[in-house]
Design a protein around this motif. Structure first.
Motif, PDB file in Angstrom:
ATOM      1  N   THR A  73       5.680 -25.145  60.688  1.00  0.00           N
ATOM      2  CA  THR A  73       4.114 -25.472  60.734  1.00  0.00           C
ATOM      3  C   THR A  73       3.428 -24.759  59.706  1.00  0.00           C
ATOM      4  O   THR A  73       3.629 -23.645  59.620  1.00  0.00           O
ATOM      5  CB  THR A  73       3.802 -25.275  62.144  1.00  0.00           C
ATOM      6  OG1 THR A  73       4.371 -26.065  63.184  1.00  0.00           O
ATOM      7  CG2 THR A  73       2.313 -25.614  62.208  1.00  0.00           C
ATOM      8  N   ALA A  74       2.656 -25.566  59.093  1.00  0.00           N
ATOM      9  CA  ALA A  74       1.613 -24.993  58.257  1.00  0.00           C
ATOM     10  C   ALA A  74       0.203 -25.009  58.869  1.00  0.00           C
ATOM     11  O   ALA A  74      -0.047 -25.945  59.561  1.00  0.00           O
ATOM     12  CB  ALA A  74       1.185 -26.069  56.962  1.00  0.00           C
ATOM     13  N   PHE A  75      -0.206 -23.823  59.160  1.00  0.00           N
ATOM     14  CA  PHE A  75      -1.402 -23.682  59.935  1.00  0.00           C
ATOM     15  C   PHE A  75      -2.665 -23.688  59.050  1.00  0.00           C
ATOM     16  O   PHE A  75      -2.952 -22.908  58.145  1.00  0.00           O
ATOM     17  CB  PHE A  75      -1.620 -22.398  60.786  1.00  0.00           C
ATOM     18  CG  PHE A  75      -0.618 -22.229  61.897  1.00  0.00           C
ATOM     19  CD1 PHE A  75      -0.646 -22.543  62.998  1.00  0.00           C
ATOM     20  CD2 PHE A  75       0.854 -21.707  61.454  1.00  0.00           C
ATOM     21  CE1 PHE A  75       0.462 -22.497  64.213  1.00  0.00           C
ATOM     22  CE2 PHE A  75       1.742 -21.754  62.366  1.00  0.00           C
ATOM     23  CZ  PHE A  75       1.552 -22.238  63.613  1.00  0.00           C
ATOM     24  N   ALA A 120      -6.432 -30.875  59.711  1.00  0.00           N
ATOM     25  CA  ALA A 120      -5.781 -31.379  60.418  1.00  0.00           C
ATOM     26  C   ALA A 120      -6.016 -31.249  61.831  1.00  0.00           C
ATOM     27  O   ALA A 120      -6.833 -30.370  62.260  1.00  0.00           O
ATOM     28  CB  ALA A 120      -4.498 -30.641  60.314  1.00  0.00           C
ATOM     29  N   PRO A 121      -5.601 -32.131  63.050  1.00  0.00           N
ATOM     30  CA  PRO A 121      -5.889 -32.064  64.222  1.00  0.00           C
ATOM     31  C   PRO A 121      -5.260 -30.847  65.049  1.00  0.00           C
ATOM     32  O   PRO A 121      -4.157 -30.053  64.446  1.00  0.00           O
ATOM     33  CB  PRO A 121      -5.632 -33.189  64.930  1.00  0.00           C
ATOM     34  CG  PRO A 121      -4.321 -33.841  63.892  1.00  0.00           C
ATOM     35  CD  PRO A 121      -4.531 -33.469  62.672  1.00  0.00           C
ATOM     36  N   VAL A 122      -5.749 -30.337  65.984  1.00  0.00           N
ATOM     37  CA  VAL A 122      -5.168 -29.215  66.820  1.00  0.00           C
ATOM     38  C   VAL A 122      -3.800 -29.465  67.310  1.00  0.00           C
ATOM     39  O   VAL A 122      -2.953 -28.387  66.975  1.00  0.00           O
ATOM     40  CB  VAL A 122      -5.957 -28.952  68.050  1.00  0.00           C
ATOM     41  CG1 VAL A 122      -5.421 -27.793  68.943  1.00  0.00           C
ATOM     42  CG2 VAL A 122      -7.442 -28.591  67.761  1.00  0.00           C
ATOM     43  N   VAL A 159      -0.967 -28.032  61.783  1.00  0.00           N
ATOM     44  CA  VAL A 159      -1.974 -27.874  62.928  1.00  0.00           C
ATOM     45  C   VAL A 159      -3.359 -27.365  62.304  1.00  0.00           C
ATOM     46  O   VAL A 159      -3.414 -26.497  61.661  1.00  0.00           O
ATOM     47  CB  VAL A 159      -1.256 -27.260  64.139  1.00  0.00           C
ATOM     48  CG1 VAL A 159      -0.237 -28.060  64.495  1.00  0.00           C
ATOM     49  CG2 VAL A 159      -1.046 -25.844  63.815  1.00  0.00           C
ATOM     50  N   GLY A 160      -4.263 -27.908  62.760  1.00  0.00           N
ATOM     51  CA  GLY A 160      -5.611 -27.471  62.562  1.00  0.00           C
ATOM     52  C   GLY A 160      -5.964 -26.315  63.299  1.00  0.00           C
ATOM     53  O   GLY A 160      -6.036 -26.314  64.532  1.00  0.00           O
ATOM     54  N   ALA A 176      -7.177 -11.098  67.373  1.00  0.00           N
ATOM     55  CA  ALA A 176      -8.230 -12.133  66.960  1.00  0.00           C
ATOM     56  C   ALA A 176      -8.122 -13.072  67.777  1.00  0.00           C
ATOM     57  O   ALA A 176      -7.389 -13.280  68.814  1.00  0.00           O
ATOM     58  CB  ALA A 176      -7.943 -12.623  65.482  1.00  0.00           C
ATOM     59  N   GLY A 177      -9.042 -14.265  67.604  1.00  0.00           N
ATOM     60  CA  GLY A 177      -8.907 -15.388  68.436  1.00  0.00           C
ATOM     61  C   GLY A 177      -9.947 -16.582  67.905  1.00  0.00           C
ATOM     62  O   GLY A 177     -10.670 -16.119  67.037  1.00  0.00           O
ATOM     63  N   ASP A 178      -9.830 -17.952  68.242  1.00  0.00           N
ATOM     64  CA  ASP A 178     -10.694 -18.770  68.440  1.00  0.00           C
ATOM     65  C   ASP A 178     -10.594 -19.652  69.451  1.00  0.00           C
ATOM     66  O   ASP A 178     -10.228 -19.187  70.567  1.00  0.00           O
ATOM     67  CB  ASP A 178     -10.362 -19.471  66.961  1.00  0.00           C
ATOM     68  CG  ASP A 178      -9.038 -20.528  66.938  1.00  0.00           C
ATOM     69  OD1 ASP A 178      -8.556 -20.619  67.985  1.00  0.00           O
ATOM     70  OD2 ASP A 178      -8.563 -20.556  65.909  1.00  0.00           O
ATOM     71  N   ALA A 179     -11.229 -21.023  69.342  1.00  0.00           N
ATOM     72  CA  ALA A 179     -11.318 -21.777  70.463  1.00  0.00           C
ATOM     73  C   ALA A 179     -10.224 -22.355  71.371  1.00  0.00           C
ATOM     74  O   ALA A 179     -10.372 -22.674  72.297  1.00  0.00           O
ATOM     75  CB  ALA A 179     -12.331 -22.985  70.127  1.00  0.00           C
ATOM     76  N   VAL A 180      -9.083 -22.144  70.436  1.00  0.00           N
ATOM     77  CA  VAL A 180      -7.760 -22.674  70.993  1.00  0.00           C
ATOM     78  C   VAL A 180      -6.568 -21.917  71.192  1.00  0.00           C
ATOM     79  O   VAL A 180      -5.515 -22.169  71.746  1.00  0.00           O
ATOM     80  CB  VAL A 180      -7.214 -23.934  70.366  1.00  0.00           C
ATOM     81  CG1 VAL A 180      -8.362 -25.089  70.056  1.00  0.00           C
ATOM     82  CG2 VAL A 180      -6.951 -23.554  68.766  1.00  0.00           C
TER      83      VAL A 180
END
Length: 319
Positions: free
Chosen positions: A80-82, A88-90, A122-123, A295-299
């Motif tokens: 996977t490319a992040f 890209a979608p989640v 994946v986004g 770290a983190g984000d919404a997902v």
């Protein structure tokens, strides 16, 4: 422990895929350095010129990093490319379906064929460092972060860990709720590194000799995180449960600094602003530390490997 190597061995990853992901992360590191060195009046030609075009995009040219991602728990990992969430979608899609991303990878010097290795994209949002608010935290002048695990420094002094980006400067006094506990003995984090440099994100606070430690979790030996492992994330709001969904050898914050090395992401976010430095354990019972929240984000929540972090300063877990 190099977690990407562990996951690759767990699934007997094809050597072509392993090599492609390794190359892709190396090219992002090189691109970050090129972007930093080139100025608007000195844009290089050729490949370097193409790279500089994307200097203002999130991450490095719109990429956070390359690694392995589990579309379903228990299933095989997906190379996977992040990428930035605008690309890209989640839940992802094949890179081969996106001509812009393929052309960008080629311009960055990623010579492999994305279709031949089944590469997905994946986004993700920006992996924001999870700084902390005073009261639940260790505080140094201007910054704060959550206390982590008890360690012994290479010189034998007792210490405690926290996030490097929350305690970036050594020798500063650290306190909890206004009471001094010690000084920052060692610190490293992406924000203090030169562009293109992967590193740990950890600070070690040497405790004052008269400091009385309070109750703590009884940690046993370190245990590396395998694909799909259950995780206990010990944030100030209480222990949260998640599982290990992805591994990235390198995760970029942006092109102007270093990157987190040797990280995993959880299946959903279990941390909020204020949780960096929190300890993470493998399994459903306490006792086997595996990393710290960085770290983190919404997902997702991003966790860096504990063994890798402590290795920067030859420190060891103490019971």
């Amino acid at each position: 422990m190099e977690l990407f190597d562990l996951w690759a061995g767990q699934y007997q990853l094809d050597s072509q895929i392993f090599g492609a992901i390794t190359l892709a992360n190396q090219r992002l590191s090189e691109a970050a350095a090129v972007m930093d060195e080139a100025t608007e009046s000195q844009v290089p030609g050729g490949v370097d010129g193409a790279v500089v075009r994307w200097r203002d995009e999130p991450g490095v040219a719109g990429f956070w990093g390359f690694g392995l991602w589990l579309p379903k728990r228990g299933g095989p990992p997906q190379p996977t490319a992040f990428v930035d969430q605008a690309l890209a979608p989640v839940e992802g899609r094949p890179v081969a379906t996106d001509e812009e991303t393929v052309s960008r990878m080629r311009a960055l010097g990623m010579t492999f064929d994305p279709m031949s290795i089944g590469l997905w994209m994946v986004g993700r949002g920006s992996p924001t460092p999870q700084h902390c608010a005073p009261g639940q935290t260790v505080t140094v002048p201007g910054r704060s972060a959550t206390l982590g695990c008890r360690v012994t420094l290479s010189n034998g002094r007792v210490a405690i860990s926290t996030a490097g980006h929350g305690a970036r400067t050594t020798n500063l006094i650290a306190d909890v709720a206004g009471t001094r506990i010690g000084r920052v003995a060692h610190s490293v984090c992406p924000q203090t590194q030169t562009p293109g440099t992967p590193c740990a994100d950890i600070a070690l606070i040497a405790l004052d000799r008269n400091h009385q430690e309070g109750a703590h979790r009884a940690f046993q030996a370190y245990q590396a995180t395998s694909a799909g492992d259950d995780l206990l994330v010990n944030v100030p709001a209480g222990t949260q449960q998640a599982w290990a969904r992805a591994v990235l050898p390198t995760l970029w914050l942006n092109r102007t600094c270093g990157a987190w090395a040797n990280v995993i992401e959880t299946d959903h976010h279990v941390s909020v602003q204020g949780d960096s430095g929190s300890t993470v354990e493998v399994g459903t019972t306490v006792g086997h530390p595996t990393g710290h929240v960085v770290a983190g984000d919404a997902v997702r929540t991003v966790i860096q490997d504990l063994d890798y972090q402590l290795g920067w300063f030859n420190a060891a877990i103490r019971p």
